[in-house]
Write a protein that holds these residues in place. Structure first.
Motif, short mmCIF file in Angstrom:
data_model
loop_
_atom_site.label_atom_id
_atom_site.label_comp_id
_atom_site.label_asym_id
_atom_site.label_seq_id
_atom_site.Cartn_x
_atom_site.Cartn_y
_atom_site.Cartn_z
N GLY A 23 38.94 45.68 41.10
CA GLY A 23 38.86 44.25 40.88
C GLY A 23 37.53 43.69 41.32
O GLY A 23 36.61 44.42 41.71
N GLY A 24 37.41 42.38 41.26
CA GLY A 24 36.16 41.72 41.63
C GLY A 24 36.41 40.54 42.54
O GLY A 24 37.52 40.34 43.03
N GLU A 25 35.37 39.77 42.75
CA GLU A 25 35.50 38.57 43.58
C GLU A 25 36.31 37.50 42.85
O GLU A 25 36.45 37.54 41.62
N ALA A 26 36.82 36.56 43.60
CA ALA A 26 37.70 35.54 43.04
C ALA A 26 37.02 34.72 41.95
O ALA A 26 37.68 34.23 41.03
N ARG A 79 37.10 37.84 35.18
CA ARG A 79 38.18 38.79 34.91
C ARG A 79 39.29 38.74 35.97
O ARG A 79 40.32 39.39 35.80
N MET A 80 39.09 37.97 37.02
CA MET A 80 40.12 37.79 38.04
C MET A 80 40.80 36.43 37.90
O MET A 80 41.64 36.07 38.75
N LEU A 87 46.16 43.15 30.92
CA LEU A 87 46.75 43.08 29.58
C LEU A 87 45.80 42.47 28.56
O LEU A 87 45.68 42.97 27.44
N TYR A 88 45.12 41.40 28.93
CA TYR A 88 44.13 40.82 28.01
C TYR A 88 42.94 41.76 27.82
O TYR A 88 42.47 41.97 26.70
N ASP A 89 42.45 42.32 28.92
CA ASP A 89 41.21 43.10 28.86
C ASP A 89 41.40 44.43 28.16
O ASP A 89 40.72 44.76 27.18
N MET A 90 42.36 45.23 28.67
CA MET A 90 42.54 46.58 28.17
C MET A 90 43.81 46.75 27.33
O MET A 90 43.90 47.65 26.49
N GLY A 91 44.80 45.92 27.59
CA GLY A 91 46.08 46.08 26.91
C GLY A 91 46.02 45.94 25.41
O GLY A 91 46.80 46.57 24.68
N VAL A 130 43.71 48.03 35.26
CA VAL A 130 42.31 47.97 35.69
C VAL A 130 42.16 48.55 37.09
O VAL A 130 41.13 48.37 37.74
N VAL A 131 43.20 49.28 37.55
CA VAL A 131 43.13 49.99 38.82
C VAL A 131 43.56 51.45 38.70
O VAL A 131 43.35 52.23 39.62
N GLU A 132 44.17 51.82 37.58
CA GLU A 132 44.62 53.19 37.34
C GLU A 132 43.95 53.72 36.07
O GLU A 132 43.94 53.05 35.05
N GLY A 133 43.43 54.93 36.16
CA GLY A 133 42.73 55.49 35.00
C GLY A 133 43.65 56.28 34.09
O GLY A 133 44.13 57.35 34.45
#
Length: 362
Positions: free
Chosen positions: A194-197, A201-202, A211-215, A271-274
């Motif tokens: 993840g990233g900063e608040a 993307r957060m 879901l929006y990004d990779m889903g 976005v945390v599991e490959g």
């Protein structure tokens, strides 16, 4: 020409892929190049689209539109962009009078796509919009309406539908060489933290999260490979690994898409599991893309030992050349607004299913 070969020829010709890979088939190959202006100069534009445009045959980078004026000198120096072809978000309406620009490519956070795409269409320029198309069905329909009203083309940036190995497996629908589908697995994710608040993307309202990004890759891949539309979805979101960071958006979403004919796609995004593959299981074997959506290295394998090696060059080059040819030849783009709309309907249904625990009908 056999019946199957003729049918495939017609299908390829209709999609434009045949022309894109065999430009000599055009009676008069287009001499003009489509002028592209990139709207949003973040990582994807800087490190992928702009470099890819240095190798395209039917379009070229001619303009930029940015909210960060400090980026302008570097882009002008690197790509020889004229002062007259440089715009800010506040001045982009003036691009209507610029005959050197034919397309505005919207490459900004998802939550801003609708406003920018509508503004782009209202300049009378064709619109290319990155995936996911927008936040919800209403926003997608507004983009489609604006493009139709202004009589400009709308193409959504699903580069995987242009990627040759992905298309090769899609074309198995013509002959079903491994028999009917018995199951499908479609997973798109990467191992991150993840990233900063304040990173978009957060942020939920900007279209952040898995879901929006990779889903949408998992969703669109399943639809594209099967040629089918789901009738119901389920969804779950596991306990978060980084709850202090992912306060607004999902880290991981697991979901199913039921196509109503006995075929169920088991899907996931993170976005945390490959995990990154797309596999069709059939009556007489299987075929698989792994990775299924990476910028490079997309490889196809089959149960009987076939291997489709990764392509050379950039997927974005193929995508933009195909979309430019659609404009030059007056045909529909390979990935229309209706395709982006279909995925966003599914995205929002999965969110609802995950929130309620219910199966959601589409």
């Amino acid at each position: 020409m056999s019946h199957a070969t003729r049918r495939r020829f017609i299908k390829l010709a209709g999609s434009g892929l045949l022309i894109a890979h065999n430009p000599h088939l055009l009676a008069q190959p287009p001499k003009k190049k489509i002028g592209v202006a990139l709207l949003g100069l973040g990582n994807y534009s800087a490190n992928l689209l702009a470099p890819a445009l240095q190798h395209t045959k039917h379009c070229e980078l001619r303009g930029i539109i940015t909210g960060s004026e400090g980026k302008i000198p570097q882009w002008q120096a690197k790509y020889a962009i004229k002062d007259a072809n440089v715009y800010t978000y506040e001045t982009m309406h003036n691009i209507a009078d610029n005959d050197e620009i034919d397309v505005i490519y919207v490459v900004t956070p998802t939550g801003t796509h609708k406003d920018f795409a509508v503004k782009a269409a209202n300049t009378g320029k064709h619109v290319w919009c990155e995936k996911p198309m927008a936040m919800d069905e209403a926003e997608c329909l507004e983009i489609i309406h604006a493009c139709n009203k202004n009589k400009v083309q709308l193409a959504i940036g699903y580069r995987m539908q242009h990627e040759p190995n992905t298309r090769a497996f899609h074309q198995y629908l013509d002959t079903m060489p491994y028999g009917q589908f018995t199951g499908l697995s479609s997973f798109a994710g990467y191992a991150g933290r993840g990233g900063e608040a304040n990173y978009w993307r957060m942020q939920k309202h900007m279209g952040g999260g898995a879901l929006y990004d990779m889903g949408v890759y998992a969703i669109n891949g399943a639809r594209f490979l099967t040629g089918k539309e789901p009738v119901t979805v389920t969804g779950t979101q596991p306990e978060k690994r980084f709850p202090n960071k992912f306060t607004e958006v999902d880290e991981t979403t697991l979901f199913t898409m039921d196509f109503g004919d006995g075929l169920v796609a088991d899907c996931g995004t993170s976005v945390v599991e490959g995990f990154n593959y797309l596999q069709a299981d059939c009556e007489n074997g299987w075929y698989k893309l792994s990775p299924m959506q990476s910028y490079s290295g997309v490889t196809g394998t089959t149960s009987d030992g076939k291997r489709l090696p990764p392509i050379e060059g950039m997927q974005q080059t193929l995508q933009m050349d195909n979309d430019a040819l659609a404009i030059l030849t007056g045909r529909k783009p390979m990935v229309t607004g209706s395709e982006g709309l279909a995925d966003i309907r599914i995205v929002n249904a999965i969110f609802k299913a995950a929130e309620t625990g219910d199966t959601v009908m589409l």
